[in-house]
Write a protein that holds these residues in place. Structure first.
Motif, mmCIF file in Angstrom:
data_model
loop_
_atom_site.group_PDB
_atom_site.id
_atom_site.type_symbol
_atom_site.label_atom_id
_atom_site.label_comp_id
_atom_site.label_asym_id
_atom_site.label_seq_id
_atom_site.Cartn_x
_atom_site.Cartn_y
_atom_site.Cartn_z
ATOM 1 N N ILE A 96 138.554 71.382 -39.759
ATOM 2 C CA ILE A 96 139.375 70.681 -40.768
ATOM 3 C C ILE A 96 138.556 69.572 -41.425
ATOM 4 C CG2 ILE A 96 141.371 69.155 -41.071
ATOM 5 C CD1 ILE A 96 142.691 70.861 -38.781
ATOM 6 N N ILE A 97 137.853 68.796 -40.605
ATOM 7 C CA ILE A 97 137.075 67.685 -41.163
ATOM 8 C C ILE A 97 135.976 68.215 -42.084
ATOM 9 C CG2 ILE A 97 135.567 65.755 -40.573
ATOM 10 C CD1 ILE A 97 137.187 65.408 -38.026
ATOM 11 N N VAL A 98 135.268 69.267 -41.625
ATOM 12 C CA VAL A 98 134.176 69.801 -42.449
ATOM 13 C C VAL A 98 134.721 70.401 -43.736
ATOM 14 C CG1 VAL A 98 132.306 71.492 -42.545
ATOM 15 C CG2 VAL A 98 132.654 70.133 -40.473
ATOM 16 N N THR A 99 135.885 71.049 -43.655
ATOM 17 C CA THR A 99 136.464 71.630 -44.863
ATOM 18 C C THR A 99 136.738 70.540 -45.902
ATOM 19 O OG1 THR A 99 137.535 73.326 -43.526
ATOM 20 C CG2 THR A 99 138.358 73.042 -45.772
ATOM 21 N N ALA B 16 137.634 58.351 -43.273
ATOM 22 C CA ALA B 16 136.386 57.967 -43.925
ATOM 23 C C ALA B 16 135.690 59.190 -44.514
ATOM 24 C CB ALA B 16 135.475 57.246 -42.933
ATOM 25 N N LYS B 17 135.708 60.307 -43.763
ATOM 26 C CA LYS B 17 135.091 61.543 -44.256
ATOM 27 C C LYS B 17 135.826 62.084 -45.471
ATOM 28 C CE LYS B 17 131.814 62.096 -41.179
ATOM 29 N NZ LYS B 17 132.176 60.962 -40.351
ATOM 30 N N ALA B 18 137.126 61.763 -45.558
ATOM 31 C CA ALA B 18 137.933 62.282 -46.657
ATOM 32 C C ALA B 18 137.756 61.466 -47.928
ATOM 33 C CB ALA B 18 139.404 62.316 -46.251
ATOM 34 N N GLY C 235 139.348 77.619 -44.242
ATOM 35 C CA GLY C 235 139.805 76.470 -45.011
ATOM 36 C C GLY C 235 139.366 76.546 -46.464
ATOM 37 N N ILE C 236 138.101 76.871 -46.667
ATOM 38 C CA ILE C 236 137.577 76.960 -48.045
ATOM 39 C C ILE C 236 138.256 78.124 -48.772
ATOM 40 C CG2 ILE C 236 135.505 77.214 -49.460
ATOM 41 C CD1 ILE C 236 135.273 74.691 -47.995
ATOM 42 N N LEU C 237 138.490 79.213 -48.043
ATOM 43 C CA LEU C 237 139.156 80.363 -48.648
ATOM 44 C C LEU C 237 140.541 79.958 -49.151
ATOM 45 C CD1 LEU C 237 139.103 83.433 -49.201
ATOM 46 C CD2 LEU C 237 140.158 83.757 -46.954
#
Lengths: 583, 583
Positions: free
Chosen positions: A37-40, A226-228, A358-360
């Protein structure tokens, strides 16, 4: 009946998924899902931005972040590597394809797809033939210099989006001139959005997490928020642009991004196109592989895991081929993204596959929302991301440590900035190898003597040692091979021309790891010349593998002196008949 | 006021003639004159023949043997080198120019002249920048293989003249097919002349001198007569052809050779032509230089003289430029010819200048007599000359000694025969360097122990040595640089994964001649990893220059263990607290 077991073992080598999936459980699943989720969240704006950097439609960045991740999850060996479009490879794609077609045309996109395909094939073949060691010929400083210079180039290339103007060029000079020529066309609203976003993103990087922690949030949540940050910037600037109709006031927007599954694409098989792209594909493969393996190794080391570089080639090869057949462009393991994936707790490559899902979903559902996204926002995302790669300290580090390394780094940086990425990295490799060969062709030779009270011999110029006037002992600090064979001859002839009473020349071979045929012929010549001068030639501390080989030649039969196991034995024996001897 | 002396010194460096001319006297003159006469007799048929081999008119061979010899006499450092057209360079000229123009056309001749000019410039620049060491990157076995394969190619290419047929091709396969296709057109008279001459010349080489000595001739006279064998064949076959009108019966003859001084010629300055010839010119320069320097060094060593390789570049560069402006083509120092010059007693480069006068007289007076000279005679001269260069024993020698050298030689021979001289020599160089780099990228690492009763450490697998369970001592038999930095990391991690009680890893650096920045980073990584595992890392026998450099980095501050002068000291200290220690 051991065949099935063997087959399973060898299948696990080529399909690492078979190994880690055996121990997959609910805990691992949870960790992987959170990381995904975070990486997406991080990857959506990045993939759009890098596609733009490569000169491609934004959706190709999304496509390059779906199937390639699944392919890597099946074939890759790193538990934490996050594959997808990355900055340097995107820039290299733009440089490679930009010479062949105009941005925005179908030819341009097909060339990029073909580039991914060739690069994937090349990586796959390298992996199958276990040629991963070739990447070692890129020295660490050259890579560091290249990444730094590329970061500067990329950041500069994005300034046009910040200013809302046109600017083209594959090197720093072209880019800067082009920016100055067009700066009077700057769109103030675009510039405002761009600068605000850049400032915001820098603040998110440094200041947001401490602030959130100070407000009492849990560390993990603070981290995710923060990542978002980039996603927040995307949402905010898109809303503002839409609400105030800024696109009518000259703010360039991403526009129509097709909604739906990645298309099934085919690379071109045009021979001319392949031959034009081949060198670029090789360079992209090598740079991508090196970047990816460095990250993967660093992260694996932290958990005492190991990656298999040759299998990594297979994994990245499969990813690029997957990218080529699903509308993407060259991908590799990204540094920032993988660190995030690792920190977020990814346990297996499955996290990558979940990210792909997630990207899909984003490609299926979110693309209409991207219509009003300003390009300046994406440019700001890229600038903030790549400036963290820029680190000129490698120049001072190498200057202090080794001028040869410095020369290679400086040339790489200068040529990358001045003549583009392909020239820079090629020159870096050639120069590293050339300088290494040059050094080995003029080896350090030390005249040595006995350290009193020991059996140890050191350089007479650096240590207080005992010598004997009739014996010259030369320690050759290099393997003897064709490039320095003649140097050795000259060195010895010059040395014995200086003193009169020399009766023995002892070559201390503790640092000679190899004597090739050319060097053997030189040793034979030296031996004969010394016989004429009534000087004996001895060898000491010859290593096992070197000695094995000498025994297969006639050299030892012709040698006027002896071969001693240790230098000390030689000095004891050669000085024995002389009661006045130093030893 | 020391300037004039300095100037004279530095002028002597660039004009060696200033040095040797100071001591020139009547005895030297006599020696030089005798040598010049013998070389002239040998050179007349050779220069005509090699011009034909290069696909050029016969007179260009004579022109290439006049002014270039004078230029070398002024600028060269070898006392015995005889410069002029040689077989291998003639073949390479044909290969380079044959792609650009048809034999017999003015373009072909101009391209050859231009090739000599570019090659001369390149050699001159190399000499001025003292880049002679670059020639060392051609390994001895590669040169031997290349010369052998070229000899076979040249001999095969001359068979067409022996049979009196047409045959073209730059590699063995093309040549042999072409010969077979046209063999039905063989002219029996030509073949008879060719075979007879070849047989005669082989006999002259082996049998004439002993016969003459047996007849009571003085050795020197017997020698001169034996060297004059080819001239005898030229005279005899020319007379026979003229007397019986054999040229009307299909025997191909040299025909009209212009009489007079060499013409003043200008190379072409066409940019396209230069770029087409550049690579060939560089290869010809390097091969010519290597061949020439090898001969010069061998002969100089016999008289305890020295040559200066960088000045040799200047000498050969001047010769080639002289050749280009006087109607010649690329030249270099020839092996057979220089040996003859040396044996005949040449004392100074003046012998070369006198030879030039001899050839000049031939060009002024003798050319009409060459009209009826059969080409088959010249072909026989070439075949006999080059077959003495062919020596396939380098294959078995390298096979026994070193498979790596063997691979380079075999590839050079195969590619030269199969794809021509340029491909062959390029592949030889690239392969030599590539295999060297490959070897150094996977260094030999020996685990060592103490040879009982000494302070000497050797491989535990080869020697009966004492070790200690808590100490692993690895002797790394290679400089540490970027190509093997990662290898070292992997090696050490694998080694410490095997045993449990290891507390010290000692790297014995006696064979480490260099630690570059990449390797330093690997050592830092190894150090940190070992600290995590509670293992100390020590270095021993680090060389002076390597230590100097390490002191400029932070590595020694972070190193968990110590740096010991001698391996023995390390073992004594590390085992001291343990009374059960092996030592």
């Amino acid at each position: 009946m051991r065949l099935p077991q063997l087959t399973r073992k060898s299948m696990e080598r080529y399909l690492p998924i078979l190994e880690w999936s055996k121990t997959y459980d609910k805990d691992t699943l949870t960790s992987d899902l959170v990381a995904a989720i975070i990486v997406t969240i991080m990857l959506i704006p990045q993939s759009l931005a890098y596609a733009l950097l490569a000169g491609l439609p934004a959706e190709m960045g999304l496509y390059a972040s779906i199937l390639p991740l699944v392919a890597y999850a099946v074939f890759g060996t790193s538990r934490a590597l996050a594959v997808g479009p990355v900055a340097v490879v995107s820039l290299m794609t733009a440089a490679a394809v930009g010479n062949l077609a105009l941005q925005g045309t179908a030819e341009y996109a097909i060339a990029a797809i073909t580039l991914a395909f060739i690069s994937g094939l090349f990586l796959l073949v390298m992996g199958i033939f276990r040629l991963g060691f070739l990447a070692n010929f890129l020295s660490h400083p050259v890579i560091a210099g290249f990444i730094t210079a590329s970061g500067v180039l990329i950041a500069t290339s994005q300034l046009k989006h910040l200013f809302g103007i046109q600017a083209e060029g594959h090197n720093l000079v072209q880019l800067v001139i082009s920016l100055f020529e067009n700066q009077h066309l700057t769109n103030p609203i675009t510039l405002f959005i761009g600068l605000t976003t850049t400032g915001f993103l820098f603040w998110v990087r440094k200041g947001l997490k401490p602030l959130l922690l100070g407000m009492g949030l849990k560390p993990r949540l603070a981290d995710i928020l923060a990542k978002a940050g980039p996603v927040g910037a995307v949402v905010a600037t898109t809303l503002v642009t839409w609400a105030f109709g800024l696109h009518d006031k000259g703010v360039k927007i991403v526009g129509d991004v097709p909604m739906g599954l990645p298309p099934l694409t085919m690379p071109s098989f045009d021979a001319d196109l392949w031959s034009s792209l081949l060198v670029s594909a090789i360079l992209i493969s090598i740079i991508g592989f090196v970047e990816s393996v460095s990250v993967a190794q660093t992260l694996a080391a932290k958990k005492r895991q190991r990656i298999v570089p040759d299998q990594e080639l297979v994994g990245l090869g499969a990813s690029n081929i997957a990218s080529a057949i699903s509308g993407g462009y060259p991908v590799t393991g990204g540094f920032a993204r993988s660190v995030v994936n690792f920190d977020a707790g990814a346990e297996t490559p499955a996290a990558g596959a979940f990210t792909a899902v997630g990207i899909l979903l984003a490609a299926l559902l979110l693309t209409p929302l991207l219509f009003f996204l300003p390009k300046a926002t994406l440019a700001a995302t890229i600038i903030v991301a790549v400036l963290s790669l820029v680190d000129f300290s490698i120049l001072s580090k190498t200057w202090n440590y080794s001028k040869v390394d410095f020369a290679a780094v400086a040339a790489t940086i200068f040529l990358t900035l001045g003549f583009g990425v392909e020239m820079g990295v090629s020159a870096g490799v050639i120069l590293s190898i050339g300088l290494f060969l040059y050094k080995t062709s003029r080896p350090h030779v030390a005249e040595v003597g006995l350290v009193p009270g020991t059996q140890h011999f050191r350089n007479i110029l650096r240590h207080d040692v005992e010598t004997h006037p009739e014996i010259v002992t030369l320690r050759i600090d290099e393997s003897l091979y064709f490039a320095n064979a003649r140097f050795l001859e000259d060195y010895i002839y010059n040395r014995i021309a200086c003193d009169e009473p020399i009766r023995h020349v002892v070559l201390m071979c503790s640092a000679v790891n190899e004597i090739d045929m050319s060097a053997l012929e030189s040793l034979e010549a030296i031996n004969h010349r010394l016989i004429d001068l009534d000087i004996k030639l001895h060898l000491t501390e010859v290593k096992g593998p070197v000695m094995d080989r000498l025994k297969r030649s006639h050299f030892l039969d012709e040698l006027s002196g002896e071969v001693f196991l240790a230098q000390y034995d030689a000095v004891v024996k050669l000085t024995r008949p002389h009661p006045v001897a130093a030893q």
